[in-house]
Scaffold this active site. Sequence first.
Site, PDB file in Angstrom:
ATOM      1  N   SER A 161     -14.454  15.280  -4.067  1.00 12.60           N
ATOM      2  CA  SER A 161     -14.971  13.985  -3.631  1.00 12.60           C
ATOM      3  C   SER A 161     -16.353  14.185  -3.017  1.00 12.60           C
ATOM      4  O   SER A 161     -16.565  15.172  -2.320  1.00 12.60           O
ATOM      5  CB  SER A 161     -14.024  13.369  -2.603  1.00 12.60           C
ATOM      6  OG  SER A 161     -14.360  12.038  -2.402  1.00 12.60           O
ATOM      7  N   HIS A 219     -18.084   5.793  -2.859  1.00 13.33           N
ATOM      8  CA  HIS A 219     -18.451   6.087  -1.475  1.00 13.33           C
ATOM      9  C   HIS A 219     -19.910   5.732  -1.212  1.00 13.33           C
ATOM     10  O   HIS A 219     -20.761   5.877  -2.078  1.00 13.33           O
ATOM     11  CB  HIS A 219     -18.196   7.567  -1.178  1.00 13.33           C
ATOM     12  CG  HIS A 219     -16.727   7.894  -1.078  1.00 13.33           C
ATOM     13  ND1 HIS A 219     -15.937   7.403  -0.068  1.00 13.33           N
ATOM     14  CD2 HIS A 219     -15.916   8.631  -1.872  1.00 13.33           C
ATOM     15  CE1 HIS A 219     -14.684   7.836  -0.239  1.00 13.33           C
ATOM     16  NE2 HIS A 219     -14.643   8.582  -1.335  1.00 13.33           N
ATOM     17  N   ARG A 222      -7.875  18.587  -5.932  1.00  9.20           N
ATOM     18  CA  ARG A 222      -9.290  18.779  -5.619  1.00  9.20           C
ATOM     19  C   ARG A 222      -9.707  20.209  -5.978  1.00  9.20           C
ATOM     20  O   ARG A 222      -9.024  21.151  -5.593  1.00  9.20           O
ATOM     21  CB  ARG A 222      -9.529  18.562  -4.123  1.00  9.20           C
ATOM     22  CG  ARG A 222      -9.051  17.229  -3.594  1.00  9.20           C
ATOM     23  CD  ARG A 222      -9.112  17.253  -2.051  1.00  9.20           C
ATOM     24  NE  ARG A 222      -8.623  16.003  -1.472  1.00  9.20           N
ATOM     25  CZ  ARG A 222      -7.334  15.767  -1.196  1.00  9.20           C
ATOM     26  NH1 ARG A 222      -6.400  16.684  -1.454  1.00  9.20           N
ATOM     27  NH2 ARG A 222      -6.969  14.626  -0.657  1.00  9.20           N
ATOM     28  N   CYS A 242       7.623  -2.427 -14.268  1.00 12.23           N
ATOM     29  CA  CYS A 242       8.720  -1.860 -15.059  1.00 12.23           C
ATOM     30  C   CYS A 242       8.330  -0.523 -15.666  1.00 12.23           C
ATOM     31  O   CYS A 242       9.147   0.139 -16.289  1.00 12.23           O
ATOM     32  CB  CYS A 242       9.269  -2.846 -16.091  1.00 12.23           C
ATOM     33  SG  CYS A 242       8.574  -2.703 -17.736  1.00 12.23           S
TER      34      CYS A 242
HETATM   35  C1  FAD Z   1      -7.017  13.206  -4.421  1.00 12.17           C
HETATM   36  C2  FAD Z   1      -8.447  12.980  -4.811  1.00 12.17           C
HETATM   37  C3  FAD Z   1      -9.124  11.819  -4.400  1.00 12.17           C
HETATM   38  C4  FAD Z   1     -10.450  11.598  -4.764  1.00 12.17           C
HETATM   39  N1  FAD Z   1     -11.041  10.434  -4.414  1.00 12.17           N
HETATM   40  C5  FAD Z   1     -12.338  10.191  -4.797  1.00 12.17           C
HETATM   41  C6  FAD Z   1     -12.955   8.955  -4.503  1.00 12.17           C
HETATM   42  O1  FAD Z   1     -12.327   8.043  -3.962  1.00 12.17           O
HETATM   43  N2  FAD Z   1     -14.259   8.774  -4.826  1.00 12.17           N
HETATM   44  C7  FAD Z   1     -14.969   9.759  -5.454  1.00 12.17           C
HETATM   45  O2  FAD Z   1     -16.134   9.549  -5.702  1.00 12.17           O
HETATM   46  N3  FAD Z   1     -14.381  10.925  -5.793  1.00 12.17           N
HETATM   47  C8  FAD Z   1     -13.083  11.153  -5.489  1.00 12.17           C
HETATM   48  N4  FAD Z   1     -12.481  12.339  -5.833  1.00 12.17           N
HETATM   49  C9  FAD Z   1     -13.248  13.313  -6.554  1.00 12.17           C
HETATM   50  C10 FAD Z   1     -13.359  13.036  -8.050  1.00 12.17           C
HETATM   51  O3  FAD Z   1     -12.122  12.621  -8.568  1.00 12.17           O
HETATM   52  C11 FAD Z   1     -13.803  14.289  -8.767  1.00 12.17           C
HETATM   53  O4  FAD Z   1     -14.916  14.810  -8.108  1.00 12.17           O
HETATM   54  C12 FAD Z   1     -14.178  14.055 -10.206  1.00 12.17           C
HETATM   55  O5  FAD Z   1     -13.151  13.402 -10.886  1.00 12.17           O
HETATM   56  C13 FAD Z   1     -14.491  15.363 -10.877  1.00 12.17           C
HETATM   57  O6  FAD Z   1     -14.760  15.151 -12.214  1.00 12.17           O
HETATM   58  P1  FAD Z   1     -15.011  16.370 -13.175  1.00 12.17           P
HETATM   59  O7  FAD Z   1     -15.442  15.802 -14.453  1.00 12.17           O
HETATM   60  O8  FAD Z   1     -15.892  17.339 -12.508  1.00 12.17           O
HETATM   61  O9  FAD Z   1     -13.619  17.123 -13.274  1.00 12.17           O
HETATM   62  P2  FAD Z   1     -12.288  16.833 -14.106  1.00 12.17           P
HETATM   63  O10 FAD Z   1     -11.929  15.422 -14.130  1.00 12.17           O
HETATM   64  O11 FAD Z   1     -11.297  17.792 -13.591  1.00 12.17           O
HETATM   65  O12 FAD Z   1     -12.693  17.223 -15.586  1.00 12.17           O
HETATM   66  C14 FAD Z   1     -12.721  18.537 -16.047  1.00 12.17           C
HETATM   67  C15 FAD Z   1     -12.178  18.574 -17.438  1.00 12.17           C
HETATM   68  O13 FAD Z   1     -12.381  19.868 -17.993  1.00 12.17           O
HETATM   69  C16 FAD Z   1     -11.308  20.163 -18.840  1.00 12.17           C
HETATM   70  N5  FAD Z   1     -11.232  21.604 -19.016  1.00 12.17           N
HETATM   71  C17 FAD Z   1     -10.966  22.529 -18.076  1.00 12.17           C
HETATM   72  N6  FAD Z   1     -10.953  23.757 -18.612  1.00 12.17           N
HETATM   73  C18 FAD Z   1     -11.244  23.621 -19.924  1.00 12.17           C
HETATM   74  C19 FAD Z   1     -11.368  24.540 -21.010  1.00 12.17           C
HETATM   75  N7  FAD Z   1     -11.199  25.852 -20.838  1.00 12.17           N
HETATM   76  N8  FAD Z   1     -11.657  24.050 -22.234  1.00 12.17           N
HETATM   77  C20 FAD Z   1     -11.833  22.720 -22.424  1.00 12.17           C
HETATM   78  N9  FAD Z   1     -11.711  21.819 -21.428  1.00 12.17           N
HETATM   79  C21 FAD Z   1     -11.429  22.263 -20.195  1.00 12.17           C
HETATM   80  C22 FAD Z   1     -10.135  19.593 -18.080  1.00 12.17           C
HETATM   81  O14 FAD Z   1      -9.035  19.367 -18.943  1.00 12.17           O
HETATM   82  C23 FAD Z   1     -10.700  18.314 -17.494  1.00 12.17           C
HETATM   83  O15 FAD Z   1     -10.454  17.192 -18.298  1.00 12.17           O
HETATM   84  C24 FAD Z   1     -11.142  12.563  -5.512  1.00 12.17           C
HETATM   85  C25 FAD Z   1     -10.464  13.708  -5.950  1.00 12.17           C
HETATM   86  C26 FAD Z   1      -9.116  13.904  -5.632  1.00 12.17           C
HETATM   87  C27 FAD Z   1      -8.406  15.108  -6.145  1.00 12.17           C
END
Ligand code: FAD
Lengths: 492, 412
Positions: free
Chosen positions: A348, A52, A315, A448
């Site tokens: 996001s 973005h 989300r 596939c």
């Molecule tokens: C539908 C959708 C569309 C989106 N589109 C965009 C986009 O186009 N552009 C953009 O910039 N962002 C987008 N986002 C946002 C983006 O995907 C997220 O903000 C980002 O992936 C978050 O990353 P994270 O590492 O914080 O979380 P996560 O990827 O959720 O990572 C957290 C990790 O912690 C682990 N975990 C949780 N609890 C524990 C525990 N107790 N012990 C050990 N491990 C644990 C989980 O297994 C997970 O792997 C979108 C999100 C969604 C849902």
Amino acid sequence: MKKGYDVTIIGGGVVGCAIARELSRYDLFVSLIEKESDVGLGTSSRNSGVIHSGINYKPGTLRAKVDVRGNKLMDKLCRDIKVKMKRIGKITVAKDEKDIPTLYRLKEQGEVNGVPGLKILDQKEMRKIQPGVSGISALYSPSSGIVCPYGLTIGLAENAHDNGVHFHLCQEVSSIETLTDGGFMIRMKSGTRLQTQVLINAAGLFADSICRMAGIEEYRIYPCRGEYYVLDKRLNGTIKTLIYPAPRTDDPGLGIHLTPTVDGNILIGPSAEYIEEHEDYACTAEIMKSLREEGHNLLPDLQMSDFIRNFSGVRPKLTPPEVGGNSDFVIEDRRDINGFINLAGIESPGLTSAPAIAEMVLSMVGDHLPLRPNVHFSPDRKGSPFFFSELPEEEKKQLISENPNYGEIICRCEKITKQEILDAINNPLGARTFVSIKYRARSGMGRCQGGFCMPRITKILRDEFGLSPEEFILRSRTSPLFVGKVREGDQK
Amino acid sequence: MTVEKRGIVIIGGGPAGLAAAISARENGCEDVLLIERDRILGGILNQCIHDGFGLHTFGSSLSGPEYAGRFIDRFQELGINVMEGSIVLSLDENRVLSVSSREGYRVIQAGAVILAMGCRERTRGAISIPGRRPSGIYTAGAAQNLINLENIMVGKRVCILGSGDIGLIMARRMTLEGAHVEAVFELLPYSSGLPRNIQQCLNDFNIPLFLSTTITNIHGKDRLEGISVAQVGQDRCPIPETERYVPCDTLLLSVGLIPENDLSRDTGIELDPKTSGAIVDDAFMTSIPGIFACGNVLHVHDLVDWVSLEAASAGAFAANYVRGIKEGRSSIPVSAGEGIRYTLPQAISGRMDLTLSMRVSAPWRNRTIVIKDGETEIKRKRMVRLHPAEMIRVDLKANDIASCSRLEVSVE
Ligand SMILES: Cc1cc2nc3c(=O)[nH]c(=O)nc-3n(C[C@H](O)[C@H](O)[C@H](O)COP(=O)(O)OP(=O)(O)OC[C@H]3O[C@@H](n4cnc5c(N)ncnc54)[C@H](O)[C@@H]3O)c2cc1C
Ligand SMILES: Cc1cc2nc3c(=O)[nH]c(=O)nc-3n(C[C@H](O)[C@H](O)[C@H](O)COP(=O)(O)OP(=O)(O)OC[C@H]3O[C@@H](n4cnc5c(N)ncnc54)[C@H](O)[C@@H]3O)c2cc1C
């Protein structure tokens, strides 16, 4: 497991992995704990993959700040860690006169946020970018783009690993004890314990549970699911840029839209629906139907056979359904719990922002621990993951003559060679599930859907890595693929 | 890059490719090259260890590998060139192919090309089944490959969606290997498999077949735990009140085969949306001169015997083509009328005998297939049983069609 880490990150999503890589530039003893069998299996592989620009966020918010900064960092980062990205730009389209003021408001907001190159286009200019698009005018943001979301997460993790970060996969944090003489004792469901000075909560959908384990009660995550359809590569090239309708006050989300992926597919989605269970990645009949209808509206040439797969992502919202909308990211160094750095509500644009969030977190870590450069740090990801099928003919010929494994195609739809599968299986994190192979090599992602390559990859895992059928798993130890041999006596 | 010149190149070494190669050779083409991406010839037949092949051709019921074996023997006897473990990656309209294998990357210019790439299975994504995405969901053919060729058992408590032949055969196979097959569910009000398979694979093993029923949800976060099924109405939409839960750890999908024409599409060959295969004339030539098609890549067959016959014809025409005998334009269009889903070839020359292949759109008894040129009747064939699962072949003589301007096939 060695006990005293300097820093431990909970969560191997894109944010946790970006932090791990950023910290690996310094002489720190860092570990990352992930409950799944690989990094990036949660929200970070289940999103639109859009970089973005930052026009949509209120000036002064953390979201605006880290998004614009993250966007800037993306080119060099993706080059260094060999991740596919494309700056294809975005048009925010005014349907009629009513939307024009919105375009100007967004342009101004974007400029305050520091978004480069914003321009209002008339219909002719807009159609030069995307032929045939309906609407009268558009705001063009050239810095918008697309990136491979799981590729980015994996690339960050593997490079962090190369630079000395310890990855503990299949370890779910179940309790956190604050030690009286500083630091934390983390307990895993498996019984393993691990001690650390600084603890970073990057647990995404479970950030609130981790907070509670540390004694912080003020956050609650409301899961809000978005469903998608993936379309066949046949339509590759029909969407040249990101196209969003100008947001209207009566429509809270960004709306369902088409997003091209770096590999040439198109996504339809995402929907938005609050759900009960945090990791309920189901797709529902009603939403699938509305996505199909929306797809036919937006792409007149769409055929039924172009729908190749569904998926959903969730989300981690801090705003309950009654309130809706978005709240700002929480990125805080908790003064009440010394050494606890907390990230919550990273929805996001968390993917875009991850590299910038990592910079912020680094400076917070610097308040607790001395930051001396890691003299061995290399920003380049080891090996050279590339996509053989995208190479010129002469280069292919050369590579096959040097290594016959490049001559053997395992995934017929995506044209993935045996060497690429072997590289994926031999990944530095040691993740060895079908999904891990798929996210690294792209096998099974075509039309596939693995019907052809799954038995072939199975054969490689058995014949060349000595796995028995019971050890083949889809994504975790609880998702076995097979129950055993058909006949015991047989060789295989 | 160096370009090798070859006579006839055949893509795919299943029964279609084998028969086409043999026939091309027997019809005088000295330079025939068959390219097969697997390590062995035989195509899908290698995993079809059940019997029932070759009743028409050999008068006996062979297993898949036995049937293929007869053609492979003949193929080898004729000393036809073959590249195994080699995949054709691209083909252009000038019949230049790029081929990749462990031995190297090659570019070949062919005098004629015969497409015989077979088909692939429709997947969960293609039919949009809602629900979770646990492990334990396979296409029936992938499960057949794992069980029959890799000695890997995919599950214990099995449901099957779709009553296509592979699904029926797998219901029996899984049962014989000790799994419990709960049921087969079929969206349509009739089975899409051969009647003999319904009898021998389901009825003989007391496996129930539920028609007009579909899956409405998939349960299980990690491994499949069960499915929800519901009856569908006339509109093929699920009726909510009839929804029920069926526990199972494995779901096999037998929901249709799609001719594998990714390569053909990239070449620019015109495809028929009804067959998903190339549009061909009565010489089995596609819209691109010198490129022919036969077998499952042209349209999905139920009996391998017809595959071999069709492919032998295509091989002979390709041999003529490289010898410079062009059949000339096929300007008589053949269309599917009332009750017919598709007919093939889509256009004919009117100058030679031919066999029209077709499928009906619904099951009937005691009807007649009628072929007309406008109001003039050309041929009628009385049929006791008509079923969408069974391909129908009608022979036409050159004399009958010489003066036709267009043909329409329908069911009366
Ligand atoms: C539908 C959708 C569309 C989106 N589109 C965009 C986009 O186009 N552009 C953009 O910039 N962002 C987008 N986002 C946002 C983006 O995907 C997220 O903000 C980002 O992936 C978050 O990353 P994270 O590492 O914080 O979380 P996560 O990827 O959720 O990572 C957290 C990790 O912690 C682990 N975990 C949780 N609890 C524990 C525990 N107790 N012990 C050990 N491990 C644990 C989980 O297994 C997970 O792997 C979108 C999100 C969604 C849902
Ligand atoms: C599970 C199953 C059960 C059946 N049961 C019966 C039965 O009981 N009785 C009966 O009479 N018929 C049966 N049939 C039907 C019959 O076997 C098939 O119609 C027949 O095998 C189709 O032959 P084919 O040569 O067109 O395709 P295939 O046998 O699929 O062969 C195609 C070949 O092309 C190769 N290929 C594809 N693309 C490329 C490429 N790009 N480069 C190189 N090689 C390529 C493939 O590897 C494959 O070997 C069954 C079919 C199936 C699938």
